[in-house]
Design a protein around this motif. Structure first.
Motif, PDB file in Angstrom:
ATOM      1  N   ASP A  25       0.800  -1.225   0.037  1.00  0.00           N
ATOM      2  CA  ASP A  25       0.153   0.133   0.090  1.00  0.00           C
ATOM      3  C   ASP A  25       0.832   1.346  -0.227  1.00  0.00           C
ATOM      4  O   ASP A  25       1.706   1.371   1.042  1.00  0.00           O
ATOM      5  CB  ASP A  25      -0.864   0.024   1.173  1.00  0.00           C
ATOM      6  CG  ASP A  25      -2.104   1.094   1.084  1.00  0.00           C
ATOM      7  OD1 ASP A  25      -2.075   1.881   0.166  1.00  0.00           O
ATOM      8  OD2 ASP A  25      -2.839   1.168   1.993  1.00  0.00           O
ATOM      9  N   PRO A  26       0.764   2.072  -0.889  1.00  0.00           N
ATOM     10  CA  PRO A  26       1.663   3.290  -1.049  1.00  0.00           C
ATOM     11  C   PRO A  26       1.154   4.380   0.035  1.00  0.00           C
ATOM     12  O   PRO A  26       1.382   5.664  -0.166  1.00  0.00           O
ATOM     13  CB  PRO A  26       1.471   3.995  -2.409  1.00  0.00           C
ATOM     14  CG  PRO A  26       0.055   3.211  -2.961  1.00  0.00           C
ATOM     15  CD  PRO A  26      -0.112   1.939  -2.297  1.00  0.00           C
ATOM     16  N   VAL A  27       0.431   4.016   1.051  1.00  0.00           N
ATOM     17  CA  VAL A  27      -0.127   5.043   2.166  1.00  0.00           C
ATOM     18  C   VAL A  27       0.357   4.428   3.234  1.00  0.00           C
ATOM     19  O   VAL A  27       0.086   3.287   3.672  1.00  0.00           O
ATOM     20  CB  VAL A  27      -1.653   5.165   1.930  1.00  0.00           C
ATOM     21  CG1 VAL A  27      -2.018   6.148   3.072  1.00  0.00           C
ATOM     22  CG2 VAL A  27      -1.977   5.662   0.690  1.00  0.00           C
ATOM     23  N   GLN A  85       0.616   5.192   7.847  1.00  0.00           N
ATOM     24  CA  GLN A  85      -0.290   5.750   8.766  1.00  0.00           C
ATOM     25  C   GLN A  85       0.798   6.115  10.009  1.00  0.00           C
ATOM     26  O   GLN A  85       1.557   5.402  10.161  1.00  0.00           O
ATOM     27  CB  GLN A  85      -1.244   4.741   9.357  1.00  0.00           C
ATOM     28  CG  GLN A  85      -2.308   4.394   8.064  1.00  0.00           C
ATOM     29  CD  GLN A  85      -3.431   3.420   8.565  1.00  0.00           C
ATOM     30  OE1 GLN A  85      -3.028   2.473   9.503  1.00  0.00           O
ATOM     31  NE2 GLN A  85      -4.357   3.555   7.974  1.00  0.00           N
ATOM     32  N   HIS A 100       9.559  13.928  -1.327  1.00  0.00           N
ATOM     33  CA  HIS A 100       9.027  13.498  -2.528  1.00  0.00           C
ATOM     34  C   HIS A 100       9.340  14.376  -3.641  1.00  0.00           C
ATOM     35  O   HIS A 100       8.899  15.293  -3.735  1.00  0.00           O
ATOM     36  CB  HIS A 100       7.513  13.130  -2.209  1.00  0.00           C
ATOM     37  CG  HIS A 100       6.623  12.956  -3.491  1.00  0.00           C
ATOM     38  ND1 HIS A 100       6.569  11.705  -4.001  1.00  0.00           N
ATOM     39  CD2 HIS A 100       5.687  13.798  -4.274  1.00  0.00           C
ATOM     40  CE1 HIS A 100       5.863  11.666  -5.058  1.00  0.00           C
ATOM     41  NE2 HIS A 100       5.236  13.110  -5.410  1.00  0.00           N
ATOM     42  N   ASP A 155      -3.261   9.350  11.193  1.00  0.00           N
ATOM     43  CA  ASP A 155      -2.889  10.312  10.179  1.00  0.00           C
ATOM     44  C   ASP A 155      -2.429   9.453   9.103  1.00  0.00           C
ATOM     45  O   ASP A 155      -1.127   9.250   9.163  1.00  0.00           O
ATOM     46  CB  ASP A 155      -2.098  11.269  10.692  1.00  0.00           C
ATOM     47  CG  ASP A 155      -2.735  12.261  11.753  1.00  0.00           C
ATOM     48  OD1 ASP A 155      -3.596  12.873  11.251  1.00  0.00           O
ATOM     49  OD2 ASP A 155      -2.305  12.542  12.862  1.00  0.00           O
ATOM     50  N   PRO A 156      -3.080   9.374   8.240  1.00  0.00           N
ATOM     51  CA  PRO A 156      -2.445   8.508   6.723  1.00  0.00           C
ATOM     52  C   PRO A 156      -1.799   9.737   5.825  1.00  0.00           C
ATOM     53  O   PRO A 156      -2.136  10.814   5.861  1.00  0.00           O
ATOM     54  CB  PRO A 156      -3.731   8.131   6.235  1.00  0.00           C
ATOM     55  CG  PRO A 156      -4.960   8.931   6.630  1.00  0.00           C
ATOM     56  CD  PRO A 156      -4.605   9.540   7.921  1.00  0.00           C
ATOM     57  N   PHE A 157      -0.828   9.145   5.375  1.00  0.00           N
ATOM     58  CA  PHE A 157      -0.079  10.126   4.258  1.00  0.00           C
ATOM     59  C   PHE A 157       0.502   9.308   2.893  1.00  0.00           C
ATOM     60  O   PHE A 157       0.846   8.095   3.179  1.00  0.00           O
ATOM     61  CB  PHE A 157       0.888  10.962   5.013  1.00  0.00           C
ATOM     62  CG  PHE A 157       1.919  10.014   5.549  1.00  0.00           C
ATOM     63  CD1 PHE A 157       3.095   9.571   4.812  1.00  0.00           C
ATOM     64  CD2 PHE A 157       1.977   9.683   6.697  1.00  0.00           C
ATOM     65  CE1 PHE A 157       4.198   8.962   5.578  1.00  0.00           C
ATOM     66  CE2 PHE A 157       2.965   8.898   7.634  1.00  0.00           C
ATOM     67  CZ  PHE A 157       4.064   8.451   6.763  1.00  0.00           C
ATOM     68  N   PRO A 158       0.661   9.832   1.835  1.00  0.00           N
ATOM     69  CA  PRO A 158       0.972   9.210   0.911  1.00  0.00           C
ATOM     70  C   PRO A 158       2.512   8.594   0.801  1.00  0.00           C
ATOM     71  O   PRO A 158       3.358   9.463   1.397  1.00  0.00           O
ATOM     72  CB  PRO A 158       0.828   9.760  -0.482  1.00  0.00           C
ATOM     73  CG  PRO A 158       0.800  11.460   0.210  1.00  0.00           C
ATOM     74  CD  PRO A 158       0.308  11.109   1.557  1.00  0.00           C
ATOM     75  N   PHE A 159       2.976   7.511   0.727  1.00  0.00           N
ATOM     76  CA  PHE A 159       4.334   7.167   0.827  1.00  0.00           C
ATOM     77  C   PHE A 159       4.819   6.014  -0.231  1.00  0.00           C
ATOM     78  O   PHE A 159       4.700   4.714  -0.091  1.00  0.00           O
ATOM     79  CB  PHE A 159       4.733   6.621   2.286  1.00  0.00           C
ATOM     80  CG  PHE A 159       6.202   6.221   2.414  1.00  0.00           C
ATOM     81  CD1 PHE A 159       7.218   7.133   2.252  1.00  0.00           C
ATOM     82  CD2 PHE A 159       6.455   4.921   2.821  1.00  0.00           C
ATOM     83  CE1 PHE A 159       8.449   6.883   2.576  1.00  0.00           C
ATOM     84  CE2 PHE A 159       7.947   4.689   3.039  1.00  0.00           C
ATOM     85  CZ  PHE A 159       8.751   5.790   2.992  1.00  0.00           C
ATOM     86  N   GLY A 160       4.996   6.671  -1.552  1.00  0.00           N
ATOM     87  CA  GLY A 160       5.061   5.624  -2.783  1.00  0.00           C
ATOM     88  C   GLY A 160       6.805   5.355  -2.953  1.00  0.00           C
ATOM     89  O   GLY A 160       7.611   5.748  -2.000  1.00  0.00           O
ATOM     90  N   ASP A 210      10.027   7.518  -2.332  1.00  0.00           N
ATOM     91  CA  ASP A 210       9.934   8.595  -1.242  1.00  0.00           C
ATOM     92  C   ASP A 210      10.677   8.124  -0.117  1.00  0.00           C
ATOM     93  O   ASP A 210      10.981   6.949   0.140  1.00  0.00           O
ATOM     94  CB  ASP A 210       8.347   8.705  -0.865  1.00  0.00           C
ATOM     95  CG  ASP A 210       7.439   9.246  -1.892  1.00  0.00           C
ATOM     96  OD1 ASP A 210       7.996   9.780  -2.900  1.00  0.00           O
ATOM     97  OD2 ASP A 210       6.233   9.129  -1.662  1.00  0.00           O
TER      98      ASP A 210
END
Length: 399
Positions: free
Chosen positions: A252-254, A256, A269, A298-303, A306
């Motif tokens: 998952d690229p998200v 938490q 990023h 608190d979710p955040f994008p992490f692809g 990154d």
């Protein structure tokens, strides 16, 4: 055995400092020659004490004593060559006696200094072992993640303080913790060890980050209650731990996080640096007078590619000689293309230069990069060869 050991002690300083040993020996020779050739009213013999005085800088007590003996012998030679009748004169007797006494004092000082250095080496060795137990190094690989960590205690001899970090592999992802215990010294180390031990166990048993935080909260409160003296009950309200916990799934690229009073992490990023401030501020762990109203993720994008930078306040609160705080986000923007280890290397060198060489607080940082080339199955294959190929992997990764 004792004589052989003394010879070994004598040889080791000689072998390591033989080039520098030429300095006091040269001074003895030069002072002797000049004093012998100088007019009768000029006496340079007292300067011979300089030779044994500088020897402890690079040699042990045995070589220092040897240089002292040579200096005393040189003083006697000066008396003989200048005037044989003056060898036992009051002037030369006083000079020889004074040189002998001062040389002995220097030898005693050198011996005490050597003993203190050995004690300091043992303290550093114990501190290093304690650090490895309380805060073991993070793995360089964890699933698709590349991880690097750095720790610098304010006290160089201690090598460990109240900052902490940890990582655990949990099924299809990774959980990470970074925290900072209020205070310094043994109390902070004790509190940090409690949090670390609780995390190592609870990270695998807690289904959610909220459950993990609750477990950490209970552990630190129980610890503070049991170890706080009754006469210092009010101190419970002054002891706390800021903490940041994260869940990073392999696919998952998200990611938490839950932030309990800790400095917000930085997300690197595509040449941009973003501070990940929590939507809902949570109080630090262990604060009795600040009850929690709810733990929101608190979710955040992490692809792919990154990088996530976790750090303690010892970095952002480090001051330059003119009082300026270290601008971490601004400096990190210069190194967004760096791998985790290179990034922390840049930060460490730049931070030390900013403060002028000495930190006033503990500082810790963790850099995490998601690499698309490291799939979980690929990681399992590499684990069998990590002992022999770790250095090659680091070099290849940085390229």
């Amino acid at each position: 055995m004792g004589f052989r050991r003394r010879l070994a002690d004598l040889w080791q300083p000689w072998h390591s400092g033989q080039a520098l040993l030429a300095i006091p020996l040269g001074l003895i020779a030069a002072i002797t020659v000049v004093d012998v050739l100088a007019p009768g009213d000029i006496h340079l013999g007292p300067l011979l004490i300089v030779a044994p005085a500088i020897t402890p800088w690079f040699a042990g007590p045995w070589l220092t004593g040897l240089v002292g003996v040579l200096a005393v012998a040189a003083q006697a030679i000066i008396a003989v060559l200048r005037d044989q009748d003056e060898l036992f004169s009051t002037n030369h007797q006083v000079q020889i006696a004074a040189l002998t006494v001062l040389s002995l004092v220097i030898v005693v000082f050198s011996r005490q200094r050597e003993r203190r250095n050995r004690q300091l080496d043992r303290v550093r060795s114990v501190s290093e072992a304690t650090q490895r137990v309380v805060i073991p190094p993070l793995p360089h690989r964890m699933g698709p993640l590349r991880i690097a960590s750095a720790y610098r205690a304010a006290d160089d001899e201690a090598m460990i303080g109240g900052d902490l970090y940890a990582a655990a592999r949990t099924g299809n992802g990774a959980r990470l913790l970074i925290g900072d215990v209020r205070g310094k010294g043994m109390t902070a180390i004790s509190d940090a060890s409690v949090i670390m031990g609780s995390f190592r166990e609870a990270a695998h048993r807690s289904d959610t980050l909220a459950e993990l935080v609750v477990t950490l909260e209970e552990s630190i409160r129980r610890h503070l209650t049991e170890h706080a003296p009754h006469s210092e009950a009010d101190a419970l309200y002054e002891q706390f731990v800021t903490a940041l916990v994260l869940d990073i799934h392999d696919e998952d690229p998200v990611a938490q996080m839950i932030n309990c009073g800790h400095p917000p992490p930085l997300l690197l990023h595509k040449h941009r640096v973003t501070g990940l401030h929590p939507r809902q501020a949570e109080p630090p762990l262990g604060m009795y007078d600040l009850p929690r109203t709810g733990l929101a993720l608190d979710p955040f994008p992490f692809g792919d590619d990154d990088t996530l930078l976790l750090y303690t306040d010892g970095i952002i609160e480090a001051r330059s000689p003119d009082g300026a705080f270290y601008p971490l986000a601004e400096r990190v923007a210069q190194w967004t293309d760096s791998g985790p280890e290179a990034l922390l290397h840049h930060i460490r060198a730049d931070l030390i230069a900013h403060v002028g060489g000495q930190l006033n607080d503990d500082a810790a940082a963790v850099a995490i990069q998601r690499s698309p080339k490291l799939a979980p199955g690929h990681q399992l294959k590499k684990m069998a060869h990590v002992g022999s190929s770790d250095h090659a992997d680091r070099a290849a990764a940085e390229r």
